[in-house]
Design a protein around this motif. Structure first.
Motif, PDB file in Angstrom:
ATOM      1  N   GLU A 181      24.247   3.459  27.445  1.00 43.09           N
ATOM      2  CA  GLU A 181      23.281   3.888  28.475  1.00 43.09           C
ATOM      3  C   GLU A 181      23.995   4.255  29.768  1.00 43.09           C
ATOM      4  OE1 GLU A 181      19.857   1.439  29.171  1.00 43.09           O
ATOM      5  OE2 GLU A 181      19.333   1.391  27.049  1.00 43.09           O
ATOM      6  N   GLU A 182      25.042   3.534  30.083  1.00 45.66           N
ATOM      7  CA  GLU A 182      25.781   3.816  31.321  1.00 45.66           C
ATOM      8  C   GLU A 182      26.380   5.229  31.290  1.00 45.66           C
ATOM      9  OE1 GLU A 182      25.240  -0.349  30.623  1.00 45.66           O
ATOM     10  OE2 GLU A 182      26.388   1.044  29.393  1.00 45.66           O
ATOM     11  N   GLU A 183      26.959   5.587  30.158  1.00 44.48           N
ATOM     12  CA  GLU A 183      27.558   6.921  30.037  1.00 44.48           C
ATOM     13  C   GLU A 183      26.479   7.999  30.044  1.00 44.48           C
ATOM     14  OE1 GLU A 183      30.383   9.982  29.596  1.00 44.48           O
ATOM     15  OE2 GLU A 183      30.483   7.960  30.396  1.00 44.48           O
ATOM     16  N   MET A 184      25.376   7.758  29.340  1.00 44.58           N
ATOM     17  CA  MET A 184      24.288   8.745  29.336  1.00 44.58           C
ATOM     18  C   MET A 184      23.727   8.934  30.738  1.00 44.58           C
ATOM     19  SD  MET A 184      22.219   8.174  25.773  1.00 44.58           S
ATOM     20  CE  MET A 184      22.063   6.409  25.870  1.00 44.58           C
ATOM     21  N   GLU A 185      23.538   7.835  31.458  1.00 45.07           N
ATOM     22  CA  GLU A 185      23.030   7.922  32.828  1.00 45.07           C
ATOM     23  C   GLU A 185      23.972   8.747  33.694  1.00 45.07           C
ATOM     24  OE1 GLU A 185      22.763   4.767  36.394  1.00 45.07           O
ATOM     25  OE2 GLU A 185      21.540   4.238  34.633  1.00 45.07           O
TER      26      GLU A 185
ATOM     27  N   ARG B 214      26.111  11.028  32.793  1.00 45.80           N
ATOM     28  CA  ARG B 214      26.072  12.436  32.385  1.00 45.80           C
ATOM     29  C   ARG B 214      24.803  13.122  32.856  1.00 45.80           C
ATOM     30  NH1 ARG B 214      28.265  12.383  26.125  1.00 45.80           N
ATOM     31  NH2 ARG B 214      30.351  11.587  26.582  1.00 45.80           N
ATOM     32  N   LEU B 215      23.672  12.448  32.708  1.00 39.50           N
ATOM     33  CA  LEU B 215      22.402  13.060  33.118  1.00 39.50           C
ATOM     34  C   LEU B 215      22.361  13.300  34.620  1.00 39.50           C
ATOM     35  CD1 LEU B 215      19.961  11.020  30.877  1.00 39.50           C
ATOM     36  CD2 LEU B 215      20.422  13.475  30.716  1.00 39.50           C
TER      37      LEU B 215
ATOM     38  N   ASN C 214      23.568  18.495  36.752  1.00 37.20           N
ATOM     39  CA  ASN C 214      23.309  19.506  37.783  1.00 37.20           C
ATOM     40  C   ASN C 214      22.499  20.697  37.297  1.00 37.20           C
ATOM     41  OD1 ASN C 214      23.788  19.268  40.452  1.00 37.20           O
ATOM     42  ND2 ASN C 214      25.865  20.101  40.401  1.00 37.20           N
ATOM     43  N   GLN C 215      21.462  20.458  36.525  1.00 38.15           N
ATOM     44  CA  GLN C 215      20.637  21.558  36.044  1.00 38.15           C
ATOM     45  C   GLN C 215      19.351  21.707  36.847  1.00 38.15           C
ATOM     46  OE1 GLN C 215      20.130  20.895  31.829  1.00 38.15           O
ATOM     47  NE2 GLN C 215      22.153  21.677  31.368  1.00 38.15           N
ATOM     48  N   GLY C 216      19.169  20.877  37.865  1.00 38.87           N
ATOM     49  CA  GLY C 216      17.990  21.000  38.705  1.00 38.87           C
ATOM     50  C   GLY C 216      16.697  20.590  38.016  1.00 38.87           C
ATOM     51  N   ARG C 217      16.793  19.813  36.953  1.00 42.68           N
ATOM     52  CA  ARG C 217      15.594  19.393  36.225  1.00 42.68           C
ATOM     53  C   ARG C 217      14.895  18.274  36.979  1.00 42.68           C
ATOM     54  NH1 ARG C 217      16.828  18.796  29.892  1.00 42.68           N
ATOM     55  NH2 ARG C 217      15.150  17.333  30.260  1.00 42.68           N
ATOM     56  N   ASP C 218      13.557  18.331  36.967  1.00 41.91           N
ATOM     57  CA  ASP C 218      12.760  17.301  37.631  1.00 41.91           C
ATOM     58  C   ASP C 218      12.983  15.916  37.036  1.00 41.91           C
ATOM     59  OD1 ASP C 218      11.624  19.149  39.324  1.00 41.91           O
ATOM     60  OD2 ASP C 218       9.796  19.387  38.131  1.00 41.91           O
ATOM     61  N   ASP C 219      13.326  15.865  35.743  1.00 42.53           N
ATOM     62  CA  ASP C 219      13.472  14.567  35.091  1.00 42.53           C
ATOM     63  C   ASP C 219      14.895  14.005  35.175  1.00 42.53           C
ATOM     64  OD1 ASP C 219      14.369  16.555  33.354  1.00 42.53           O
ATOM     65  OD2 ASP C 219      13.684  15.521  31.555  1.00 42.53           O
ATOM     66  N   ASP C 220      15.776  14.650  35.912  1.00 42.22           N
ATOM     67  CA  ASP C 220      17.131  14.130  36.107  1.00 42.22           C
ATOM     68  C   ASP C 220      17.205  13.279  37.371  1.00 42.22           C
ATOM     69  OD1 ASP C 220      18.081  15.264  33.820  1.00 42.22           O
ATOM     70  OD2 ASP C 220      19.152  16.897  34.796  1.00 42.22           O
TER      71      ASP C 220
ATOM     72  N   ILE D 118      15.101   8.607  34.174  1.00 48.66           N
ATOM     73  CA  ILE D 118      16.134   8.298  33.187  1.00 48.66           C
ATOM     74  C   ILE D 118      15.942   6.888  32.640  1.00 48.66           C
ATOM     75  CG2 ILE D 118      18.618   7.839  32.936  1.00 48.66           C
ATOM     76  CD1 ILE D 118      19.046  10.261  34.877  1.00 48.66           C
ATOM     77  N   LYS D 119      15.687   5.925  33.508  1.00 48.19           N
ATOM     78  CA  LYS D 119      15.466   4.533  33.067  1.00 48.19           C
ATOM     79  C   LYS D 119      14.238   4.440  32.158  1.00 48.19           C
ATOM     80  CE  LYS D 119      18.698   2.325  35.480  1.00 48.19           C
ATOM     81  NZ  LYS D 119      19.860   1.768  34.847  1.00 48.19           N
ATOM     82  N   LYS D 120      13.175   5.184  32.506  1.00 50.96           N
ATOM     83  CA  LYS D 120      11.975   5.207  31.653  1.00 50.96           C
ATOM     84  C   LYS D 120      12.308   5.797  30.289  1.00 50.96           C
ATOM     85  CE  LYS D 120       8.653   5.902  35.400  1.00 50.96           C
ATOM     86  NZ  LYS D 120       7.721   6.876  35.994  1.00 50.96           N
ATOM     87  N   ARG D 121      13.082   6.872  30.288  1.00 54.96           N
ATOM     88  CA  ARG D 121      13.458   7.516  29.029  1.00 54.96           C
ATOM     89  C   ARG D 121      14.282   6.584  28.150  1.00 54.96           C
ATOM     90  NH1 ARG D 121      15.746  12.909  31.479  1.00 54.96           N
ATOM     91  NH2 ARG D 121      16.792  13.102  29.481  1.00 54.96           N
ATOM     92  N   PHE D 122      15.195   5.823  28.745  1.00 53.09           N
ATOM     93  CA  PHE D 122      15.979   4.855  27.980  1.00 53.09           C
ATOM     94  C   PHE D 122      15.057   3.816  27.340  1.00 53.09           C
ATOM     95  CE2 PHE D 122      20.001   5.364  30.823  1.00 53.09           C
ATOM     96  CZ  PHE D 122      20.354   6.511  30.145  1.00 53.09           C
ATOM     97  N   ARG D 123      14.118   3.311  28.118  1.00 55.11           N
ATOM     98  CA  ARG D 123      13.178   2.291  27.619  1.00 55.11           C
ATOM     99  C   ARG D 123      12.342   2.849  26.463  1.00 55.11           C
ATOM    100  NH1 ARG D 123      11.721   1.032  32.429  1.00 55.11           N
ATOM    101  NH2 ARG D 123       9.726   2.084  32.413  1.00 55.11           N
TER     102      ARG D 123
END
Length: 137
Positions: free
Chosen positions: A66-70, A72-73, A77-83, A88-93
């Motif tokens: 999770e640390e590495e995914m966080e 990277r996300l 730098n893609q300007g996504r609202d969900d970044d 990100i924490k919600k998505r992991f859960r």
């Protein structure tokens, strides 16, 4: 609706996703498919297999902390609202609660090909090629 659910880290209803996938598959004229990030939960899996009458030959499971995914996300730098850290924490859960049971289901059937996604990109790509070559028809 789909964009709002993604922003909240929620899963799009199965009937919407499966309907879109089935339509795209039928329209493509192909008989082999690589579907990224699906099924995300047991409901998706059951709906997909019931509607399409298809069970995957195998699934790829990209393992990464999770640390590495966080990291990277937050750095992609893609300007996504969900970044952002909250989404990100919600998505992991959601992933742990909903998606890991799907992986476990396919693992019991011997259909999971694990890829160490923490490796450098070239190594990950080589591992993916190997996973596909084992099932080439």
């Amino acid at each position: 609706m789909i964009q709002g659910m993604i922003k909240e880290g929620k899963i799009v209803p199965s009937e919407v996703t499966v309907g879109l996938l089935k339509h795209a598959m039928l329209e493509s004229g192909n008989y082999k498919f690589l579907i990224d990030g699906f099924p995300r939960n047991e409901e998706n899996r059951c709906a997909f297999e019931k509607v399409t009458k298809i069970e995957p030959e195998f699934i790829l499971f990209f393992e990464c902390s999770e640390e590495e995914m966080e990291r990277r996300l937050l750095n992609r730098n893609q300007g996504r609202d969900d970044d952002n850290i909250d989404t990100i924490k919600k998505r992991f859960r959601v992933f742990v609660e909903s998606s890991l049971p799907v992986v476990a289901n396919y693992n019991l059937k011997g259909k999971v090909r694990k890829i160490n996604a923490a490796n450098p990109i070239a190594m990950v790509f080589d591992d993916v090629k190997i996973a596909f070559s084992q099932f080439a028809v």
